[in-house]
Design a protein around this motif. Structure first.
Motif, PDB file in Angstrom:
ATOM      1  N   GLY A   1       0.808  -1.204   0.000  1.00  0.00           N
ATOM      2  CA  GLY A   1       0.000   0.000   0.000  1.00  0.00           C
ATOM      3  C   GLY A   1       0.841   1.252   0.000  1.00  0.00           C
ATOM      4  O   GLY A   1       1.970   1.265   0.500  1.00  0.00           O
ATOM      5  N   VAL A   2       0.267   2.293  -0.579  1.00  0.00           N
ATOM      6  CA  VAL A   2       0.839   3.631  -0.471  1.00  0.00           C
ATOM      7  C   VAL A   2      -0.200   4.497   0.229  1.00  0.00           C
ATOM      8  O   VAL A   2      -1.393   4.425  -0.088  1.00  0.00           O
ATOM      9  CB  VAL A   2       1.198   4.214  -1.846  1.00  0.00           C
ATOM     10  N   GLY A   3       0.262   5.264   1.199  1.00  0.00           N
ATOM     11  CA  GLY A   3      -0.652   6.104   1.967  1.00  0.00           C
ATOM     12  C   GLY A   3      -0.156   7.531   2.069  1.00  0.00           C
ATOM     13  O   GLY A   3       1.026   7.811   1.891  1.00  0.00           O
ATOM     14  N   GLN A   4      -1.112   8.402   2.349  1.00  0.00           N
ATOM     15  CA  GLN A   4      -0.814   9.835   2.517  1.00  0.00           C
ATOM     16  C   GLN A   4      -0.865  10.139   4.012  1.00  0.00           C
ATOM     17  O   GLN A   4      -1.868   9.847   4.672  1.00  0.00           O
ATOM     18  CB  GLN A   4      -1.877  10.648   1.782  1.00  0.00           C
ATOM     19  N   ARG A   5       0.195  10.729   4.534  1.00  0.00           N
ATOM     20  CA  ARG A   5       0.233  11.007   5.972  1.00  0.00           C
ATOM     21  C   ARG A   5      -0.697  12.161   6.339  1.00  0.00           C
ATOM     22  O   ARG A   5      -0.795  13.145   5.616  1.00  0.00           O
ATOM     23  CB  ARG A   5       1.646  11.362   6.395  1.00  0.00           C
ATOM     24  N   HIS A   6      -1.378  11.994   7.468  1.00  0.00           N
ATOM     25  CA  HIS A   6      -2.104  13.122   8.047  1.00  0.00           C
ATOM     26  C   HIS A   6      -1.070  14.170   8.423  1.00  0.00           C
ATOM     27  O   HIS A   6      -0.057  13.853   9.052  1.00  0.00           O
ATOM     28  CB  HIS A   6      -2.882  12.679   9.283  1.00  0.00           C
ATOM     29  N   GLU A   7      -1.356  15.415   8.064  1.00  0.00           N
ATOM     30  CA  GLU A   7      -0.319  16.433   8.162  1.00  0.00           C
ATOM     31  C   GLU A   7       0.283  16.557   9.565  1.00  0.00           C
ATOM     32  O   GLU A   7       1.478  16.742   9.716  1.00  0.00           O
ATOM     33  CB  GLU A   7      -0.899  17.784   7.738  1.00  0.00           C
ATOM     34  N   LEU A   8      -0.569  16.419  10.564  1.00  0.00           N
ATOM     35  CA  LEU A   8      -0.087  16.707  11.917  1.00  0.00           C
ATOM     36  C   LEU A   8       0.537  15.500  12.601  1.00  0.00           C
ATOM     37  O   LEU A   8       1.167  15.627  13.641  1.00  0.00           O
ATOM     38  CB  LEU A   8      -1.262  17.229  12.772  1.00  0.00           C
ATOM     39  N   LEU A   9       0.343  14.311  12.023  1.00  0.00           N
ATOM     40  CA  LEU A   9       0.796  13.082  12.681  1.00  0.00           C
ATOM     41  C   LEU A   9       2.161  12.659  12.162  1.00  0.00           C
ATOM     42  O   LEU A   9       2.384  12.617  10.953  1.00  0.00           O
ATOM     43  CB  LEU A   9      -0.187  11.950  12.408  1.00  0.00           C
ATOM     44  N   CYS A  10       3.070  12.341  13.069  1.00  0.00           N
ATOM     45  CA  CYS A  10       4.331  11.724  12.630  1.00  0.00           C
ATOM     46  C   CYS A  10       4.768  10.705  13.663  1.00  0.00           C
ATOM     47  O   CYS A  10       5.861  10.809  14.229  1.00  0.00           O
ATOM     48  CB  CYS A  10       5.395  12.776  12.387  1.00  0.00           C
ATOM     49  N   PRO A  11       3.912   9.685  13.928  1.00  0.00           N
ATOM     50  CA  PRO A  11       4.261   8.702  14.949  1.00  0.00           C
ATOM     51  C   PRO A  11       5.429   7.825  14.500  1.00  0.00           C
ATOM     52  O   PRO A  11       5.628   7.603  13.306  1.00  0.00           O
ATOM     53  CB  PRO A  11       2.988   7.861  15.065  1.00  0.00           C
ATOM     54  N   SER A  12       6.183   7.352  15.465  1.00  0.00           N
ATOM     55  CA  SER A  12       7.293   6.440  15.177  1.00  0.00           C
ATOM     56  C   SER A  12       7.541   5.593  16.408  1.00  0.00           C
ATOM     57  O   SER A  12       7.354   6.058  17.544  1.00  0.00           O
ATOM     58  CB  SER A  12       8.548   7.239  14.831  1.00  0.00           C
ATOM     59  N   ALA A  13       7.988   4.354  16.187  1.00  0.00           N
ATOM     60  CA  ALA A  13       8.287   3.468  17.315  1.00  0.00           C
ATOM     61  C   ALA A  13       9.398   4.034  18.192  1.00  0.00           C
ATOM     62  O   ALA A  13       9.587   3.578  19.320  1.00  0.00           O
ATOM     63  CB  ALA A  13       8.681   2.085  16.797  1.00  0.00           C
ATOM     64  N   ALA A  14      10.109   5.024  17.709  1.00  0.00           N
ATOM     65  CA  ALA A  14      11.235   5.590  18.469  1.00  0.00           C
ATOM     66  C   ALA A  14      10.840   6.811  19.289  1.00  0.00           C
ATOM     67  O   ALA A  14      11.695   7.430  19.920  1.00  0.00           O
ATOM     68  CB  ALA A  14      12.365   5.949  17.505  1.00  0.00           C
ATOM     69  N   LEU A  15       9.568   7.186  19.295  1.00  0.00           N
ATOM     70  CA  LEU A  15       9.177   8.467  19.894  1.00  0.00           C
ATOM     71  C   LEU A  15       8.477   8.366  21.251  1.00  0.00           C
ATOM     72  O   LEU A  15       7.979   9.378  21.759  1.00  0.00           O
ATOM     73  CB  LEU A  15       8.294   9.255  18.919  1.00  0.00           C
ATOM     74  N   ALA A  16       8.397   7.173  21.839  1.00  0.00           N
ATOM     75  CA  ALA A  16       7.794   7.070  23.179  1.00  0.00           C
ATOM     76  C   ALA A  16       8.656   7.827  24.184  1.00  0.00           C
ATOM     77  O   ALA A  16       9.888   7.821  24.086  1.00  0.00           O
ATOM     78  CB  ALA A  16       7.668   5.605  23.576  1.00  0.00           C
ATOM     79  N   ARG A  17       8.001   8.500  25.146  1.00  0.00           N
ATOM     80  CA  ARG A  17       8.706   9.345  26.111  1.00  0.00           C
ATOM     81  C   ARG A  17       8.197   9.045  27.513  1.00  0.00           C
ATOM     82  O   ARG A  17       7.019   8.700  27.678  1.00  0.00           O
ATOM     83  CB  ARG A  17       8.440  10.826  25.800  1.00  0.00           C
ATOM     84  N   PRO A  18       9.042   9.197  28.539  1.00  0.00           N
ATOM     85  CA  PRO A  18       8.566   9.027  29.909  1.00  0.00           C
ATOM     86  C   PRO A  18       7.334   9.895  30.148  1.00  0.00           C
ATOM     87  O   PRO A  18       7.277  11.038  29.685  1.00  0.00           O
ATOM     88  CB  PRO A  18       9.759   9.506  30.750  1.00  0.00           C
ATOM     89  N   GLY A  19       6.359   9.325  30.834  1.00  0.00           N
ATOM     90  CA  GLY A  19       5.114  10.041  31.090  1.00  0.00           C
ATOM     91  C   GLY A  19       4.031   9.755  30.071  1.00  0.00           C
ATOM     92  O   GLY A  19       2.864  10.126  30.279  1.00  0.00           O
ATOM     93  N   ASP A  20       4.387   9.092  28.966  1.00  0.00           N
ATOM     94  CA  ASP A  20       3.359   8.743  27.971  1.00  0.00           C
ATOM     95  C   ASP A  20       2.325   7.785  28.574  1.00  0.00           C
ATOM     96  O   ASP A  20       2.662   6.912  29.372  1.00  0.00           O
ATOM     97  CB  ASP A  20       3.988   8.021  26.774  1.00  0.00           C
ATOM     98  N   ALA A  21       1.087   7.957  28.154  1.00  0.00           N
ATOM     99  CA  ALA A  21       0.062   6.968  28.463  1.00  0.00           C
ATOM    100  C   ALA A  21       0.042   5.929  27.343  1.00  0.00           C
ATOM    101  O   ALA A  21       0.222   6.268  26.171  1.00  0.00           O
ATOM    102  CB  ALA A  21      -1.305   7.642  28.559  1.00  0.00           C
ATOM    103  N   VAL A  22      -0.166   4.671  27.731  1.00  0.00           N
ATOM    104  CA  VAL A  22      -0.264   3.583  26.756  1.00  0.00           C
ATOM    105  C   VAL A  22      -1.733   3.206  26.615  1.00  0.00           C
ATOM    106  O   VAL A  22      -2.354   2.752  27.582  1.00  0.00           O
ATOM    107  CB  VAL A  22       0.567   2.362  27.192  1.00  0.00           C
ATOM    108  N   LEU A  23      -2.275   3.425  25.429  1.00  0.00           N
ATOM    109  CA  LEU A  23      -3.687   3.146  25.170  1.00  0.00           C
ATOM    110  C   LEU A  23      -3.822   1.934  24.257  1.00  0.00           C
ATOM    111  O   LEU A  23      -2.959   1.673  23.413  1.00  0.00           O
ATOM    112  CB  LEU A  23      -4.354   4.356  24.503  1.00  0.00           C
ATOM    113  N   LEU A  24      -4.922   1.209  24.427  1.00  0.00           N
ATOM    114  CA  LEU A  24      -5.209   0.039  23.590  1.00  0.00           C
ATOM    115  C   LEU A  24      -6.644   0.203  23.101  1.00  0.00           C
ATOM    116  O   LEU A  24      -7.540   0.488  23.890  1.00  0.00           O
ATOM    117  CB  LEU A  24      -5.053  -1.240  24.431  1.00  0.00           C
ATOM    118  N   SER A  25      -6.856   0.008  21.784  1.00  0.00           N
ATOM    119  CA  SER A  25      -8.161   0.360  21.213  1.00  0.00           C
ATOM    120  C   SER A  25      -9.235  -0.704  21.397  1.00  0.00           C
ATOM    121  O   SER A  25     -10.405  -0.448  21.111  1.00  0.00           O
ATOM    122  CB  SER A  25      -8.018   0.685  19.727  1.00  0.00           C
ATOM    123  N   GLY A  26      -8.855  -1.907  21.851  1.00  0.00           N
ATOM    124  CA  GLY A  26      -9.871  -2.948  22.007  1.00  0.00           C
ATOM    125  C   GLY A  26      -9.267  -4.221  22.567  1.00  0.00           C
ATOM    126  O   GLY A  26      -8.061  -4.292  22.824  1.00  0.00           O
TER     127      GLY A  26
END
Lengths: 344, 344
Positions: B153-178
């Motif tokens: 697949g090829v996808g278009q990024r949402h302009e404001l989002l740039c998630p990466s597995a390397a970007l977790a930071r102390p204090g982050d909440a870990v959410l699970l969608s289901g």
């Protein structure tokens, strides 16, 4: 696209080897089963698709199941790079990125996998295309035959080029960038140990630089196609069908290496239906034919480029004919099914 | 990425089923053999890659080899669409185009192929992504197990989002969608006829709309990952490793459906390592956790979203721990190899 043969009752039937051979059975499977399901099938089937919303980008995918994995001139790794790079090139595009997805049979020696990956990596480096993402699946013994590789590519179109299988026009010259039949006969001979493999090698190579040399000719380049599965016969028939034109080639002009001719004689194969992985067919405006030939010949991979025929001013639409050495005409049929399984 | 275990002499070795399981053996195969060959391996391994020269576009590939082809809740066709759409979504992208490449075993009933393709087409239509190009290969009986599907697949990024597995930071909440564990236990139960399949179904579904609801939170969304092969345990370990942080989750907060728990008890599986195909893990800035949860819960596919843990302010980098029901802490290890072969 139209189906000439009566529609069989598919619910009672099973997939045949010939459904994957790039000939009429493949077209039937696509037309009747695959394309309707995904909402396609209205336009010509191209080697690569334009990316919605990004008309400068094209996308192409190919799964490689060649057996054996290694053969004179290449292996499944280099073939997987060249195949997808060439499909992008046939839409007038330069490769930007490749994905590589492996399906590995449990028990494959890691040394073989390493060798294939090294070859794949080298081929990508030679082309100048980065492998940006990938996937690896392993299935149990007997659930796959050693190794299958999918490569999918995204390419950037040369601004002036917009070739399509539907754009051949009466008066076009039909050019071929090099000799035919090497890949299919090499793989078959290697697999079956027929002995020809000591004298020939696959022509697998990237064709994107050849296409770049044609770019200055712009819209005078009507069609580009690499004659892989189904060989030159399938490629020409698809173009004749999608462009609704009559195509005629000269048998004496089509370069068939001696060893390929011998192998085909022995095996009862027509070199026109044998797969290639390193040559392209170009339909260009008759007025630029000499310039296009000179451009192709300026690169090593196009040094043996020749003019093999033309689009007739009139004639049965969708028909491909060959003028034989003795001056007779015969129809070049779309190959029905499988002559050479698993050559790519 | 670093390798903890001593490097084996790969030349004497063969590919194991565990090399495809998404755990430590897979990481080792990628690190030692695949990535060096293609010039990769320096950054974190993401679900999708940025397209060179087009930073707004991402690309992802996946080959699907699930057995059986049909299971409660889905089949290989819908799974192949959801899997790649979700990998694009985990890089913050909306799907623009899919390619579909089939490897079919000779003898597969056309009715089954038709059913899979209809499901694939419907899934793509539900997602709203066009299938723009494809490929079909047929191999002889015994050379593949019925049907494998690659989607890229090829996808278009949402302009404001740039998630990466390397970007977790102390204090982050870990959410699970289901809830977790449905896909793996359903496929395993169906394949082995264990009987649980009458009470559960795969969670296979597209997650791109969930990601779109998070887009307004922009850079506060640090990591998105769908816990497929290797389950939640592998996903959290990869994030902890790539971000060099310590992650802790609450066992009581992780939703495990009763039937999944029973099946795992019987089979000796840890629900944390069972594959999912319809939920995502989001690491978000602690300050936006409630807003993110509300956004996820606004869609049916996120109705059961929960907060399951956090990134610890300090702790061993790369370590994932779980606080058990009785208040003890145990380490959640990266799964080594194959517990559930061919679940995707």
């Amino acid at each position: 696209m139209s189906i000439q043969c009566p529609t069989p009752n598919h619910e009672d039937e099973v997939v045949l080897l010939g459904h994957g051979a790039g000939g009429r059975l493949t077209a039937e499977l696509l037309d009747l089963l695959v394309l309707p399901a995904v909402g396609g099938g209205t336009g010509p089937l191209e080697d690569a698709a334009l990316l919605p919303g990004h008309p400068g980008l094209v996308m192409s995918t190919d799964s490689f199941v060649v057996s054996p994995l290694f053969f004179p001139g290449g292996d499944i790794g280099s073939l997987a790079v060249h195949g997808t790079v060439n499909d992008l090139a046939m839409r007038g595009a330069w490769p930007l990125a490749l994905s590589v997805s492996l399906i590995v049979e449990e028990g494959l020696p890691l040394a073989e996998l390493r060798s294939v990956m090294a070859s794949l990596g080298k081929a990508a480096q030679d082309v100048g295309v980065p492998v940006v993402t990938g996937d690896t699946k392993v299935v149990g013994r007997g659930a796959a035959d050693r190794l299958f590789i999918n490569t999918t590519g995204v390419g950037q179109r040369h601004e002036l080029l917009c070739p399509s299988a539907a754009l051949a026009r009466p008066g076009d010259a039909v050019l071929l960038s090099g000799p035919i039949g090497l890949h299919g006969t090499t793989v078959l001979s290697t697999r079956e140990r027929l002995g020809f493999e000591s004298d020939i090698a696959s022509d697998t190579r990237p064709l994107h630089r050849l296409v770049r040399t044609l770019a200055p000719l712009g819209a005078a380049v009507h069609v580009l196609r690499d004659p892989t599965r189904g060989g030159l016969a399938a490629a020409l028939n698809e173009i004749a069908r999608d462009s609704s034109v009559a195509v005629e080639i000269e048998e004496s002009a089509v370069p068939v290496p001696g060893t390929v001719a011998s192998a085909c004689d022995l095996l009862g194969l027509d070199p026109l239906v044998v797969a290639n992985e390193g040559c392209l067919v170009a339909f260009v405006d008759g007025g630029v034919a000499e310039g296009a030939l000179a451009a192709l010949r300026s690169l090593p991979e196009g040094a043996q480029a020749v003019r093999i025929g033309e689009v007739l001013p009139q004639g049965p639409r969708g028909r491909v004919t060959v003028r034989t050495l003795v001056g007779a005409r015969r129809i070049v049929e779309m190959p029905l099914g499988e002559q050479l399984p698993r050559i790519c």
